[in-house]
Motif scaffolding. Structure first.
Motif, PDB file in Angstrom:
ATOM      1  N   GLN A  88       6.366  -2.838  -2.722  1.00  0.00           N
ATOM      2  CA  GLN A  88       5.760  -1.761  -4.203  1.00  0.00           C
ATOM      3  C   GLN A  88       5.391  -3.124  -4.735  1.00  0.00           C
ATOM      4  OE1 GLN A  88       7.322   1.253  -5.204  1.00  0.00           O
ATOM      5  NE2 GLN A  88       5.852   1.418  -6.251  1.00  0.00           N
ATOM      6  N   SER A  89       4.174  -2.551  -5.403  1.00  0.00           N
ATOM      7  CA  SER A  89       2.939  -3.435  -6.224  1.00  0.00           C
ATOM      8  C   SER A  89       2.958  -2.685  -8.114  1.00  0.00           C
ATOM      9  CB  SER A  89       1.575  -3.210  -5.860  1.00  0.00           C
ATOM     10  OG  SER A  89       0.851  -2.246  -5.722  1.00  0.00           O
ATOM     11  N   ASP A  90       2.510  -3.512  -8.993  1.00  0.00           N
ATOM     12  CA  ASP A  90       2.873  -2.895 -10.355  1.00  0.00           C
ATOM     13  C   ASP A  90       0.991  -2.706 -10.476  1.00  0.00           C
ATOM     14  OD1 ASP A  90       0.961  -4.611 -10.639  1.00  0.00           O
ATOM     15  OD2 ASP A  90       2.029  -5.910 -11.786  1.00  0.00           O
ATOM     16  N   ASP A  91       1.131  -2.102 -11.725  1.00  0.00           N
ATOM     17  CA  ASP A  91      -0.116  -1.274 -11.818  1.00  0.00           C
ATOM     18  C   ASP A  91      -1.472  -2.608 -12.849  1.00  0.00           C
ATOM     19  OD1 ASP A  91       0.190  -2.072 -14.398  1.00  0.00           O
ATOM     20  OD2 ASP A  91       0.802  -0.366 -15.218  1.00  0.00           O
ATOM     21  N   GLN A  92      -1.122  -2.989 -11.999  1.00  0.00           N
ATOM     22  CA  GLN A  92      -1.772  -4.584 -12.413  1.00  0.00           C
ATOM     23  C   GLN A  92      -2.819  -4.723 -11.491  1.00  0.00           C
ATOM     24  OE1 GLN A  92      -3.107  -5.312 -15.716  1.00  0.00           O
ATOM     25  NE2 GLN A  92      -2.021  -4.065 -15.943  1.00  0.00           N
ATOM     26  N   SER A  93      -2.049  -4.480 -10.130  1.00  0.00           N
ATOM     27  CA  SER A  93      -2.833  -5.055  -9.169  1.00  0.00           C
ATOM     28  C   SER A  93      -3.717  -3.040  -8.181  1.00  0.00           C
ATOM     29  CB  SER A  93      -1.458  -5.872  -7.439  1.00  0.00           C
ATOM     30  OG  SER A  93      -0.484  -5.815  -8.686  1.00  0.00           O
ATOM     31  N   LEU A  94      -4.416  -4.173  -7.610  1.00  0.00           N
ATOM     32  CA  LEU A  94      -5.441  -2.910  -6.725  1.00  0.00           C
ATOM     33  C   LEU A  94      -5.011  -3.115  -5.274  1.00  0.00           C
ATOM     34  CD1 LEU A  94      -7.225  -0.526  -7.240  1.00  0.00           C
ATOM     35  CD2 LEU A  94      -8.934  -2.553  -7.347  1.00  0.00           C
ATOM     36  N   VAL A  95      -4.972  -2.413  -4.516  1.00  0.00           N
ATOM     37  CA  VAL A  95      -4.184  -2.656  -3.690  1.00  0.00           C
ATOM     38  C   VAL A  95      -5.337  -1.772  -2.321  1.00  0.00           C
ATOM     39  CG1 VAL A  95      -2.491  -2.803  -1.153  1.00  0.00           C
ATOM     40  CG2 VAL A  95      -1.520  -3.412  -3.577  1.00  0.00           C
ATOM     41  N   PHE A  96      -6.006  -2.814  -1.019  1.00  0.00           N
ATOM     42  CA  PHE A  96      -6.614  -1.429   0.184  1.00  0.00           C
ATOM     43  C   PHE A  96      -6.234  -1.365   1.079  1.00  0.00           C
ATOM     44  CE2 PHE A  96      -9.676  -1.710  -3.915  1.00  0.00           C
ATOM     45  CZ  PHE A  96     -10.125  -0.219  -3.749  1.00  0.00           C
ATOM     46  N   ILE A  97      -5.028  -1.350   1.800  1.00  0.00           N
ATOM     47  CA  ILE A  97      -4.384  -1.923   2.809  1.00  0.00           C
ATOM     48  C   ILE A  97      -3.298  -0.525   3.842  1.00  0.00           C
ATOM     49  CG2 ILE A  97      -2.580  -3.108   3.781  1.00  0.00           C
ATOM     50  CD1 ILE A  97      -2.524  -4.771   1.746  1.00  0.00           C
ATOM     51  N   ASP A  98      -4.104  -0.482   4.687  1.00  0.00           N
ATOM     52  CA  ASP A  98      -3.380   0.670   5.525  1.00  0.00           C
ATOM     53  C   ASP A  98      -1.925   0.857   5.974  1.00  0.00           C
ATOM     54  OD1 ASP A  98      -5.905   2.565   5.477  1.00  0.00           O
ATOM     55  OD2 ASP A  98      -6.395   1.533   6.634  1.00  0.00           O
ATOM     56  N   ASP A  99      -1.169   0.843   6.348  1.00  0.00           N
ATOM     57  CA  ASP A  99       0.119   0.882   6.784  1.00  0.00           C
ATOM     58  C   ASP A  99       0.040   0.344   7.958  1.00  0.00           C
ATOM     59  OD1 ASP A  99       1.029   2.677   4.741  1.00  0.00           O
ATOM     60  OD2 ASP A  99       1.675   4.483   5.589  1.00  0.00           O
ATOM     61  N   LEU A 100       0.954  -0.110   8.505  1.00  0.00           N
ATOM     62  CA  LEU A 100       0.361  -1.410   9.699  1.00  0.00           C
ATOM     63  C   LEU A 100       1.664  -0.965  10.777  1.00  0.00           C
ATOM     64  CD1 LEU A 100       0.467  -4.953   9.040  1.00  0.00           C
ATOM     65  CD2 LEU A 100       0.331  -3.776   7.554  1.00  0.00           C
ATOM     66  N   HIS A 101       1.499  -1.677  12.132  1.00  0.00           N
ATOM     67  CA  HIS A 101       2.397  -2.332  12.427  1.00  0.00           C
ATOM     68  C   HIS A 101       2.275  -3.956  13.437  1.00  0.00           C
ATOM     69  CE1 HIS A 101       5.809  -2.129  15.768  1.00  0.00           C
ATOM     70  NE2 HIS A 101       4.605  -2.602  16.970  1.00  0.00           N
ATOM     71  N   SER A 102       3.148  -4.684  12.874  1.00  0.00           N
ATOM     72  CA  SER A 102       2.820  -5.771  12.783  1.00  0.00           C
ATOM     73  C   SER A 102       3.557  -6.722  13.674  1.00  0.00           C
ATOM     74  CB  SER A 102       2.658  -6.985  11.953  1.00  0.00           C
ATOM     75  OG  SER A 102       2.092  -8.565  12.153  1.00  0.00           O
ATOM     76  N   GLY A 103       3.815  -6.991  15.290  1.00  0.00           N
ATOM     77  CA  GLY A 103       5.178  -7.918  16.460  1.00  0.00           C
ATOM     78  C   GLY A 103       6.041  -6.550  16.461  1.00  0.00           C
ATOM     79  N   ASN A 104       7.138  -7.325  15.386  1.00  0.00           N
ATOM     80  CA  ASN A 104       8.221  -6.129  15.956  1.00  0.00           C
ATOM     81  C   ASN A 104       9.108  -5.683  14.390  1.00  0.00           C
ATOM     82  OD1 ASN A 104       9.231  -7.830  14.355  1.00  0.00           O
ATOM     83  ND2 ASN A 104      11.329  -8.607  15.864  1.00  0.00           N
ATOM     84  N   ARG A 105       7.686  -5.072  13.150  1.00  0.00           N
ATOM     85  CA  ARG A 105       8.179  -4.712  12.019  1.00  0.00           C
ATOM     86  C   ARG A 105       6.923  -3.731  11.243  1.00  0.00           C
ATOM     87  NH1 ARG A 105       6.909 -10.536   9.680  1.00  0.00           N
ATOM     88  NH2 ARG A 105       4.461 -10.672  10.368  1.00  0.00           N
ATOM     89  N   ASN A 106       7.153  -2.678  10.944  1.00  0.00           N
ATOM     90  CA  ASN A 106       6.076  -1.712  10.162  1.00  0.00           C
ATOM     91  C   ASN A 106       6.784  -2.272   8.768  1.00  0.00           C
ATOM     92  OD1 ASN A 106       5.638  -0.324  12.486  1.00  0.00           O
ATOM     93  ND2 ASN A 106       8.339   0.967  12.406  1.00  0.00           N
ATOM     94  N   VAL A 107       4.926  -2.000   8.537  1.00  0.00           N
ATOM     95  CA  VAL A 107       4.664  -2.617   7.112  1.00  0.00           C
ATOM     96  C   VAL A 107       4.238  -1.554   6.169  1.00  0.00           C
ATOM     97  CG1 VAL A 107       3.600  -3.799   5.323  1.00  0.00           C
ATOM     98  CG2 VAL A 107       4.982  -5.075   7.958  1.00  0.00           C
ATOM     99  N   VAL A 108       4.606  -1.169   4.974  1.00  0.00           N
ATOM    100  CA  VAL A 108       4.167  -0.093   3.816  1.00  0.00           C
ATOM    101  C   VAL A 108       3.926  -0.807   3.232  1.00  0.00           C
ATOM    102  CG1 VAL A 108       4.027   2.583   3.582  1.00  0.00           C
ATOM    103  CG2 VAL A 108       5.702   2.155   5.613  1.00  0.00           C
ATOM    104  N   PHE A 109       2.318   0.117   2.169  1.00  0.00           N
ATOM    105  CA  PHE A 109       1.984  -0.333   1.516  1.00  0.00           C
ATOM    106  C   PHE A 109       2.006   0.762   0.019  1.00  0.00           C
ATOM    107  CE2 PHE A 109       0.982  -3.949   3.410  1.00  0.00           C
ATOM    108  CZ  PHE A 109       0.914  -5.066   1.880  1.00  0.00           C
ATOM    109  N   LEU A 110       3.258   0.912  -0.306  1.00  0.00           N
ATOM    110  CA  LEU A 110       3.510   2.196  -1.022  1.00  0.00           C
ATOM    111  C   LEU A 110       2.553   2.820  -1.885  1.00  0.00           C
ATOM    112  CD1 LEU A 110       7.332   1.936  -1.271  1.00  0.00           C
ATOM    113  CD2 LEU A 110       6.134   3.044   0.034  1.00  0.00           C
ATOM    114  N   ASN A 111       1.694   1.751  -3.042  1.00  0.00           N
ATOM    115  CA  ASN A 111       1.064   2.120  -3.671  1.00  0.00           C
ATOM    116  C   ASN A 111      -0.170   1.380  -2.848  1.00  0.00           C
ATOM    117  OD1 ASN A 111       3.415   1.252  -5.583  1.00  0.00           O
ATOM    118  ND2 ASN A 111       2.825   2.381  -6.667  1.00  0.00           N
TER     119      ASN A 111
END
Length: 208
Positions: free
Chosen positions: A38-61
């Protein structure tokens, strides 16, 4: 490992370290093998959901690596954010690897979260110039502009800020960009259909 450029407002953090010790403005929650960032409104995130190793990573914002705009208000809002907020993009350090079919495919050595301060005076100047150039080169049609970060990432490697044990493979950066797409309501948007309105500009190290 956090690799901080000697240039203002730039950092590169290994993905695992980012999830373990998120920077200011981010929180990470783990649910089994899934990490929710989760990121705040001062961050601008351009990252797709990803699977890396044995983990799934979701950038909610996250806005996703390719962000679509449909009107002048959306474009103006995005432009303001780009020129004032801290931008985050996931990049990969890769080496070529032959597949079973004989084709050459990149093998990921390590993934990093790249961050640059869009409000930094020199970065802001470069992006303003690139966006203005894009607008001036199209005439009301849809367009796509790619903001390329490869030169800044290459400068990190050149200055020895990437692990030496990785550099012996002569790696290259993958996904070192993010894309803004503007869709016009013009009925006969031939330049866009034929790919003539695809633009790209590079952000360069501040000390060059």
């Amino acid at each position: 490992m956090i690799l901080t450029q000697l240039l203002t407002g730039i950092s590169v953090t290994e993905l695992g370290q980012f999830l373990k010790n998120p920077p200011e403005g981010f929180t990470v929650k783990k649910f089994g093998s899934e990490y929710r960032v989760q990121s705040d409104d001062q961050s601008l995130v351009f990252i797709d959901d990803l699977h890396s190793g044995n983990r799934n990573v979701v950038f909610l914002n996250s806005l996703g690596r390719k962000f679509k705009m449909h009107n002048l208000w959306e474009y103006t809002s995005m432009r303001k954010s780009l020129l004032s907020k801290r931008i985050y993009v996931l990049v990969s350090l890769c080496v070529p690897q032959a597949s079973k079919k004989g084709a050459t495919e990149p093998r990921v050595l390590r993934e990093y979260v790249f961050s640059i301060n869009g409000g930094d005076p020199m970065t802001k100047w470069q992006m303003e110039r690139g966006l203005d150039w894009t607008i001036s080169s199209v005439a009301g049609e849809s367009y796509r502009v790619e903001i390329n970060l490869s030169e800044i990432l290459n400068s990190l490697a050149a200055e020895g800020l990437v692990d030496e044990d990785l550099m012996k493979y002569n790696p290259t950066w993958k996904d070192a960009s993010f894309t803004l797409k503007y869709y016009s309501d013009a009925l006969f948007d031939f330049p866009h259909w034929f790919g003539f309105s695809k633009k790209s500009f590079k952000l360069r190290p501040i000390n060059t």
